[in-house]
Design a protein around this motif. Structure first.
Motif, short mmCIF file in Angstrom:
data_model
loop_
_atom_site.label_atom_id
_atom_site.label_comp_id
_atom_site.label_asym_id
_atom_site.label_seq_id
_atom_site.Cartn_x
_atom_site.Cartn_y
_atom_site.Cartn_z
N LEU A 95 2.36 2.02 -3.82
CA LEU A 95 2.05 2.29 -4.23
C LEU A 95 1.68 4.63 -4.02
N TYR B 29 -6.83 -2.60 -3.30
CA TYR B 29 -5.68 -1.81 -3.08
C TYR B 29 -6.08 -0.43 -1.94
N SER C 105 0.89 -1.00 0.06
CA SER C 105 0.43 -0.10 0.01
C SER C 105 1.15 1.34 -0.53
N HIS D 267 -3.99 5.06 -7.69
CA HIS D 267 -4.16 5.05 -5.88
C HIS D 267 -5.78 5.88 -5.71
N ALA E 276 -8.01 3.97 -5.43
CA ALA E 276 -8.48 3.02 -4.23
C ALA E 276 -9.39 3.78 -3.36
N TYR F 46 -5.74 0.40 1.57
CA TYR F 46 -5.61 1.34 2.65
C TYR F 46 -7.15 0.95 3.78
#
Length: 1583
Positions: free
Chosen positions: A1003, A1072, A1000, A1035, A1038, A1076
């Protein structure tokens, strides 16, 4: 029997225990019946006095009241007298039945008596299951036999007796007695025979005092299969996998109620209610009941590999009869008389009669109704033959270049119905001194045997064919009117010989008629046992001498009349009816086969009308005349002085002759005129019986013991009339001949007087050679017999006749069979004709046609195996056929003491015929072996007749500890089998550590430092990018998902969230998003909208098992989950929260979760294994970053690189490459969902070419799609500019043994497009460690080795050369990844193994999974698989067990560091292996053999059920080929794996379930089979 049980309960406990143990020993096969009874009697001896009604022998549960008087007069019961039986035969005028040479009432009686023996014990053999559509011709409903195992036996047997007449078609005589016998005769019978047979319901005393329980017959009679819990083949701990499943638990002292609810625990984790007592498993149980387990002596621990080791050599039986007589003395025929006016050559005789007796009739031919068509006089015959001779020599071609010269060979192609044309052609050739080669008229291009005739024409150098105009018109032509080129024939010129086309010779032309010499006069064709057709050359002097010898033996007089029913082109029909008749100016009346078919009495009428003195017939003609004689009241046969029976040497002719005499004696037929004779193409006439004096006693017959005959000795049968053979003599040998009997095989050693051997003849009247084949000629025509010491007995060469026989009293010759009908099985001889006769004596009328039956042997597993093929009548029902087949097996076993391998029934008129209507045996055999027979019923009995299997291996108790094994290996100089990938190395840059500790964070780092770098490109079927994702886009996407999850999901950190997405970028973003948010993603393959019923339950199960709190998905999938169709297969009301992520608000989460430690769980990886077990493994953050780092190093991935991925992104390494690797290493991934290939096959390959990709990853299913679908289109793709030379590595992601042949086909096919053959390699991962091997850029090319399959079954690895017998090619599974260590371990002792052993692969690596995710937390399983220690060696290291068997070999190649490279070879999954006969088999090896067995087998799968091997084959051809596969599959598995297949199941394509990785789900298949859900085309139960 119950009272007996009660008595037993009165015994002291220790005695009862000993008895129980004894019973167990007997049922296990560890003690013989005799030994059992002896020990039992001894145990009970002291108690007998107290127990008056004690029965010591083993109770036969099948014997029940009603056995003494059979209530139903079943068809097996022999008739009250033979005369009534023969009346019964005559009443049925056999419609198209042809050949009844086998008719024998004596024999029928013997067969019925033999079958009656079996009748004492009824026993159901499982009948094959056939899909109704497969063969429409049987109108009777194909029902399954009643489940005899479902009534408790004491009342069941009574009920069965009462209903016997109704059920007769299904319950057959117990094969128990014969199976027992076959087992006792050899120490081993089969793989499956290691299971208990309940055939003779072994009652077992039990300690409980209650009388009810003591009736254990109930439990054991036909052990009811509901009581037997199926073996759990899905358990992954190897200790539990016993090598056999011996007895149902009920026998082990468990009371009946205990396991009532036995359900099959199906492999997908749910307990589907499949009661095991379904239709199929009952049949399997019946099959088990018909097999016995032999006693197995222990094998030494170390197996010596040798081909002699393979076969169990049967020990010679001391009671085998041996010949005891003195050596035979050659037998001399009477001298050839010297006749003063004998012509110098046959043509001279014709010239003489043509001139002096021109009006005398030579030949009368009949039309199809049996009326005379024309008569050819001697004058006409002479003048026409002259014309033809003149035309042949002078009118074909030119004077300088004649087409034909004296000595050339010419084919004569005339139908049987036109004998006149044939006679003229034959004599015309003799007068022109060209050599005639009479052959049959070819009917079609593919005519049975036309290829062999082509061989004959080629070996004789024939290029010209004579034929008649009518015949020429009937030959098949090409569209422009030319005669087609027949298969295998040389180019032919056709000449028509009708009179109108012939030229009258000029006045000065005279034919040249030299005195007979040794030049060839004519060539007669002969088919060998293998089907090749050879030409036997007969010299002019042989032809003349033979005519003279026949004239003397048959006492022919000038002007007699002869009726000939035989083919005049060869054999007796020619020798008597064409040659000797002209020699003696006889009038021949020819009755062709076509006339006999229309009017079977025609030959008898001709004899009556023409007052014929001699008739020339076969047994068939006797039989036909007998059948039809009711219509003829006034025929008179008193004129006959000789009725020559051409096939009188056939052992079964005796009954035809008797029956014919019986009927026609009242019509004036004299008993002494019946003259059987023996002939052979090589020696011409061997012997003929001369007519006896009126009133003299008829010659005696030999009644021989079949057992003696099978050992080649003559023994008069005294004891058992069932196995007797009655043979009549064929008279004395021919005048001027000398005869010996020699051993049929090996050097021609003279036999003893009581020994059967091959008859060899020395005579001037025999054939001289096989034309054009000098090698074969020497072995047949120039044999010099030797005596016992091996010294030749003289100078004179003899010719082998191919007849087997002996010389009886008074020098009479007896023939018992032919060499070509000889079947040598386990060193004993059987005669095909004898077997045919036995088969036909089993109520033949309603099931098969009498004359259409073929018996031959095929070589399977080092011995001959007998196959019988018969044509089934269209009105025979399935039950009738199966009943008939089962009884034929029993009859042949009883009478001939030999087991049949295969019995097949084909539809009427489908067997290949010889031109004269007989069955073409070689062609039939060829069809059988090639799978072109198309039977409609088949019964294979490998269990009974394969007695030479190697002894089963017994696993030795492990008393040698792993430590001593290790020391032993070291002493032997063997390395411990272990290998290590290169070091992962230390990361210097702290920045990188921070960046890469959690994906995580990686990214986020990339989104900040390189926001516009494209990480992912998703392509559609057209190869167009439909979606891309840069670092920052991914990103942000996500983050949106994280915000939504936090708002709507109501989730806690660490909750599981299911991601249900089609393959694409949404899936990656959702993954992702979960990281997060601090929740655990679980990726699940979405259900298939067209097949919800099959795919949705798996989705539901993963959601339930993972206890998911929420589902992330797309709108279309959300609609599907809540649809009415979904509700049909799962409960849609209980889904967890479903969030669709298609249109999300632009929100950012308040914070992004960071795990406290890298050991925290990152995601769950769920997958269904090939055995059908659903397992989820836990992957930690540390494991996935180490794995990504390992892949980055191995494949040299960095941000400027592009890779293409065509894989399913839901589990294993596929998921890692699709979702994780790019984010870690920064390279660009081009994603191609495998489903897109179904719309456009070339999309993956064209992407590689278009983007110039160097590294690509795919699955075997993708590779297979391209190989099968694009294989033929490489030229077209090349034209489109497709170029694969850029590809450096194409890695197949798999969890199985590398599929070498598929990889090789793929490389070869696309080599033309520039694909380097070194590019294709494979990866290897398992559930415990997603990636252990991956062919990177640095390591050496993957190596291939060949291992010996026999050793592999013993868990040993022995390398052999390529092409060695029983060799198996294996490809290395890619280079071991950095940071990975593997070691090969014995799964039982857990000690390390040397590199010459096959063992379980254990792995130690920082990226192994941290454990199974299970509902009930089975910690023991988890500890066992994930944190295991070696029992010796390095006890401190923790290993994970992969569950795969493999080995490590050090190769000559060097790795990156310059050391010798250690290659890991994966052989197969431990859970999938089959333990049969104490050996370890890998299903894929058996399946490879099966798929090679026939062109129509698309795919196959094997599994075991209670120690029976079950083979399921998908049929890609038409359904009529289904039954062809059964023998081929059985043969190939027996030959290559030394296993007997128990059940063969033929199904439609696509039935074998395959998971997303392209692996077969064999356990699912097994469950479906046992639950009868496969809808098979055919199920064959091999006996």
């Amino acid at each position: 029997m119950a009272d007996r049980g009660a008595d037993l309960s009165a015994l002291p406990k220790e005695v009862r225990d000993q008895l129980a143990e004894l019973d167990l020993e007997l049922s296990e096969g560890d003690i013989t019946q005799k030994g059992y009874e002896k020990k039992r009697a001894k145990l009970l001896a002291s108690y007998i006095s107290h127990m008056p009604n004690m029965d010591l022998s083993l109770p036969d549960v099948q014997l029940s009241p009603g056995h003494s008087a059979d209530p139903s007069p079943s068809p097996e019961a022999p008739g009250p007298s033979t005369s009534s039986a023969s009346r019964h035969h005559r009443a049925h005028r056999s419609g198209g039945a042809r050949d009844d040479r086998y008719r024998s009432d004596i024999h029928t009686e013997a067969v019925q008596a033999a079958l009656a023996k079996h009748k004492e014990e009824k026993m159901a053999l499982p009948m094959p299951t056939k899909r109704r559509s497969a063969f429409v011709q049987s109108p009777i409903d194909n029902c399954t036999p009643p489940d005899t195992s479902s009534a408790s036996e004491d009342e069941g047997s009574l009920r069965r007796k009462a209903a016997l007449s109704a059920v007769l078609a299904q319950t057959l005589q117990s094969p128990d007695y014969w199976i027992n016998r076959s087992v006792q005769s050899s120490s081993t019978s089969s793989s499956a025979s290691s299971t208990l047979s309940h055939g003779e319901a072994k009652a077992q005393p039990q300690p409980q005092p209650q009388p009810a329980l003591s009736v254990l017959a109930d439990v054991l009679a036909h052990t009811r299969i509901e009581n037997s819990v199926p073996p759990d083949v899905t358990s992954s701990t190897p200790q539990e996998r016993g090598s056999r499943v011996d007895l149902p638990p009920a026998v082990r002292g468990m009371s009946r109620g205990q396991s009532r609810s036995s359900m099959l625990d199906t492999a997908d984790g749910k307990r589907k209610g499949v009661p095991v007592n379904s239709r199929v498993s009952t049949k399997i149980q019946q099959l088990l009941n018909t097999l016995k387990r032999p006693k197995r002596p222990p094998l030494s621990e170390f197996f010596v590999d040798d081909s002699e080791e393979i076969v169990e050599v049967p020990q010679p039986d001391p009671n085998t009869p041996k010949p005891e007589g003195r050596q035979i003395i050659p037998v001399k025929g009477e001298p050839l008389g010297v006749v003063s006016n004998w012509p110098p050559a046959l043509q001279a005789a014709l010239a003489r009669w043509g001139a002096t007796q021109a009006k005398s009739p030579a030949l009368t031919a009949l039309d199809i109704t049996g009326k005379p068509l024309y008569t050819l006089t001697y004058g006409k015959l002479w003048s026409r033959s002259l014309k033809l001779a003149y035309t042949l020599l002078n009118k074909l071609g030119t004077k300088t270049e004649p087409v034909i010269q004296p000595g050339d060979r010419v084919a004569l192609v005339y139908p049987n119905s036109d004998p006149g044309m044939f006679w003229v052609a034959f004599y015309g050739c003799l007068l022109a001194e060209v050599i005639p080669v009479p052959i049959e008229v070819p009917l079609s291009r593919q005519d049975a045997g036309s290829q062999q005739i082509g061989f004959l024409l080629g070996s004789c150098g024939v290029s010209l064919a004579l034929t008649s105009e009518v015949c020429l018109k009937g030959l098949p032509k090409t569209p422009n009117g030319e005669i087609i080129q027949f298969k295998g024939w040389p180019r032919m010129k056709w000449v028509v010989t009708d009179t109108k086309y012939l030229t009258k010779p000029s006045k000065d032309w005279q034919p040249h008629i030299p005195t007979a010499n040794t030049d060839t006069a004519y060539i007669e064709y002969k088919a060998s046992k293998e089907g090749t057709v050879m030409g036997v050359a007969v010299s002019k002097i042989s032809m003349l001498t033979h005519c003279q010898a026949l004239s003397q033996a048959c006492n022919y007089c000038e002007g007699e009349t002869l009726v000939n029913v035989l083919d005049c082109k060869k054999d007796m029909g020619m020798w008597h009816g064409v040659l000797t008749s002209v020699m003696n100016r006889i009038h021949t009346i020819t009755v062709p086969y076509a006339v006999m078919k229309a009017c079977p009495m025609s030959w008898v009428q001709r004899v009556h009308i023409h007052k014929a003195r001699v008739a020339l017939v076969k047994c068939r003609d006797l039989h036909w005349a007998m059948m039809a004689h009711k219509d003829q009241r006034d025929t008179n046969l008193s004129s006959i002085r000789m009725l020559i029976v051409a096939d009188g040497a056939n052992p079964w002719s005796v009954s035809s002759c008797d029956a014919f005499l019986n009927v026609f004696q009242s019509h004036g037929l004299k008993p002494e005129v019946i003259c059987p004779c023996a002939t052979s193409p090589e020696a011409l006439t061997v012997a003929i019986r001369r007519p006896g004096a009126r009133g003299a006693p008829l010659p005696a017959r030999a009644i021989l013991s079949m057992g003696g005959l099978s050992h080649g000795v003559i023994r008069v049968n005294t004891e058992d009339k069932n196995s007797a053979l009655t043979v009549q003599d064929v008279g004395h040998i021919m005048p001027g001949a000398l005869m010996c009997i020699v051993k049929p095989d090996g050097p021609p050693q003279l036999c003893k007087t009581d020994e059967i051997g091959e008859i060899v003849i020395n005579s001037r009247a025999g054939g001289t050679m096989y034309y054009g084949l000098p090698g074969v000629t020497k072995n047949t025509f120039e044999v010099i017999p030797v005596n016992q010491a091996g010294a030749p007995i003289g100078e004179i060469p003899f010719s082998r006749t191919g007849l087997l026989g002996f010389v009886g009293p008074g020098s009479l010759v007896f023939v018992v069979g032919k060499n070509e009908g000889l079947l040598m099985v386990s060193g004993r001889r059987h005669n095909a004709d004898d077997l045919v006769a036995t088969a036909l004596a089993v109520e033949p009328v309603k099931t098969v046609y009498r004359g259409r039956i073929a018996v031959f042997s095929v070589t399977v597993f080092y011995d001959e195996r007998i196959v019988i093929v018969a044509e089934q009548r269209p009105d025979a029902s399935e039950e009738d056929s199966f009943q008939w087949m089962s009884r034929v097996l029993q009859a042949i076993d009883s009478i001939h003491q030999v087991g049949l391998y295969c019995l097949a029934l084909v539809p009427a008129n489908t067997l290949p015929k010889t031109p004269l209507g007989g069955i073409h045996i070689c062609e039939t055999k060829q069809n059988f072996l090639e799978g072109n027979l198309h039977p409609c019923n088949i019964l294979m009995c490998p269990h009974t007749c394969v007695t030479n299997l190697p002894k089963p291996r017994q696993k030795q108790p492990v008393d040698v500890g792993p430590a001593s094994m290790l020391v032993g290996n070291l002493v032997a100089g063997k390395r411990i089998a272990q290998a290590t990938g290169r070091e992962l190395g230390v990361v210097e840059d702290q920045d990188l550590i921070r960046k890469h500790q959690f994906l995580s964070e990686a990214l986020q780092f990339r989104a900040q430092t390189d926001p516009d770098h494209v990480l992912y490109v998703l392509l559609n079927a057209k190869g167009v990018a439909v979606c891309t994702a840069t670092c920052s886009q991914l990103h942000k996407r996500a983050e949106k998902i994280t915000a939504t999850l936090m708002e709507r999901g109501g989730l806690n950190t660490g909750d599981n969230v299911v991601l249900l997405y089609p393959p694409g970028i949404d899936l990656i973003a959702a993954f992702y998003g979960c990281l997060y948010a601090g929740v655990i993603p679980v990726t699940v393959r979405p259900p298939h909208p067209q097949n919800l019923a099959a795919t949705l339950p798996t989705v539901r199960m993963i959601i339930d098992v993972s206890k998911a709190a929420c589902i992330l998905t797309t709108q279309p999938l959300m609609r599907i989950l809540r649809s009415r169709e979904a509700a049909a297969s799962v409960n849609v009301k209980t889904w967890p929260t479903i969030i669709d992520t298609d249109d999300l608000p632009r929100k950012r989460p308040p914070h992004i979760y960071k795990p406290p430690t890298a050991e925290m769980l990152a995601y769950l990886d769920f997958s269904v294994s090939t055995t059908g077990m659903l397992t989820g493994v836990k992957m930690s953050h540390a494991a996935i970053s180490t794995l990504c780092r390992s892949i980055k190093l191995q494949c040299e991935l960095y941000s400027s690189r592009q890779i293409a991925i065509c894989l399913d992104p839901y589990c294993g390494l596929g998921f890692v490459l699709w979702c994780l690797s790019s984010v870690y290493s920064g390279h660009q991934s081009i994603l191609i969902p495998p489903l897109e290939l179904e719309c456009s096959l070339p999309v993956w390959l064209s992407t590689l070419s278009q983007y110039k990709i160097r590294d690509t990853f795919c699955s075997y299913s993708v590779m297979e799609l391209c190989t099968k679908g694009l294989g033929t289109q490489t030229e077209m793709l090349k034209a489109r500019g497709l170029n694969l030379s850029c590809v450096r590595s194409c890695v197949v992601i798999a969890e199985e043994r590398p599929r070498l042949s598929l990889s090789q086909s793929f490389s070869k096919l696309f080599k033309d497009l520039g694909l380097s053959p070194r590019a294709v390699s494979t990866a290897f991962g398992s559930r415990v460690n997603l990636a252990m091997c991956l062919q990177g850029t640095a390591g050496p090319d993957p190596s291939t080795v060949y291992v010996d399959m026999k050793s592999l079954r013993h868990d040993r690895v022995r390398l052999v050369e390529r092409g060695a017998p029983q060799s198996l090619p294996l490809m290395e599974s890619g280079t071991i990844l950095p940071g990975v260590r593997v070691i090969i371990v014995n799964p039982e002792t857990r000690g390390p193994l040397g590199d010459s052993h096959l063992g379980e692969i254990w792995v130690n690596s920082p990226h192994s999974a941290s454990g199974y995710y299970t509902i009930y937390g089975e910690e023991s399983l988890q500890a066992d698989h994930f944190n295991t220690r070696l029992s010796f060696g390095e006890p401190q290291t923790l290993w994970a067990r992969t569950g795969y068997l493999g080995f490590i070999k050090r190769t000559e190649l060097l790795d990156a560091s310059g050391d010798r490279h250690d290659a890991l070879f994966v052989v197969g999954s431990l859970d999938e292996t089959l333990e049969l006969r104490g050996l370890r088999y890998h299903p894929i090896d058996i399946e490879t053999s099966v798929s090679r067995a026939h062109r129509s087998i698309a795919e196959s799968a094997v599994f075991t059920w209670t120690n029976l091997l079950v083979v399921v084959a998908e049929l890609s051809g038409s359904e009529q080929e289904a039954l062809d596969l059964v023998p081929l599959v059985t043969n190939v598995v027996l030959e290559e794996h030394h296993l007997i297949v128990g059940v063969v199941v033929i199904v439609d394509p696509g039935v074998i379930p395959i998971n997303s990785r392209g692996e077969k789900q064999r356990m699912h298949l097994r469950d479906s089979f046992l639950a009868d859900q496969l809808d098979p085309i055919y199920v064959a139960y091999n006996m």
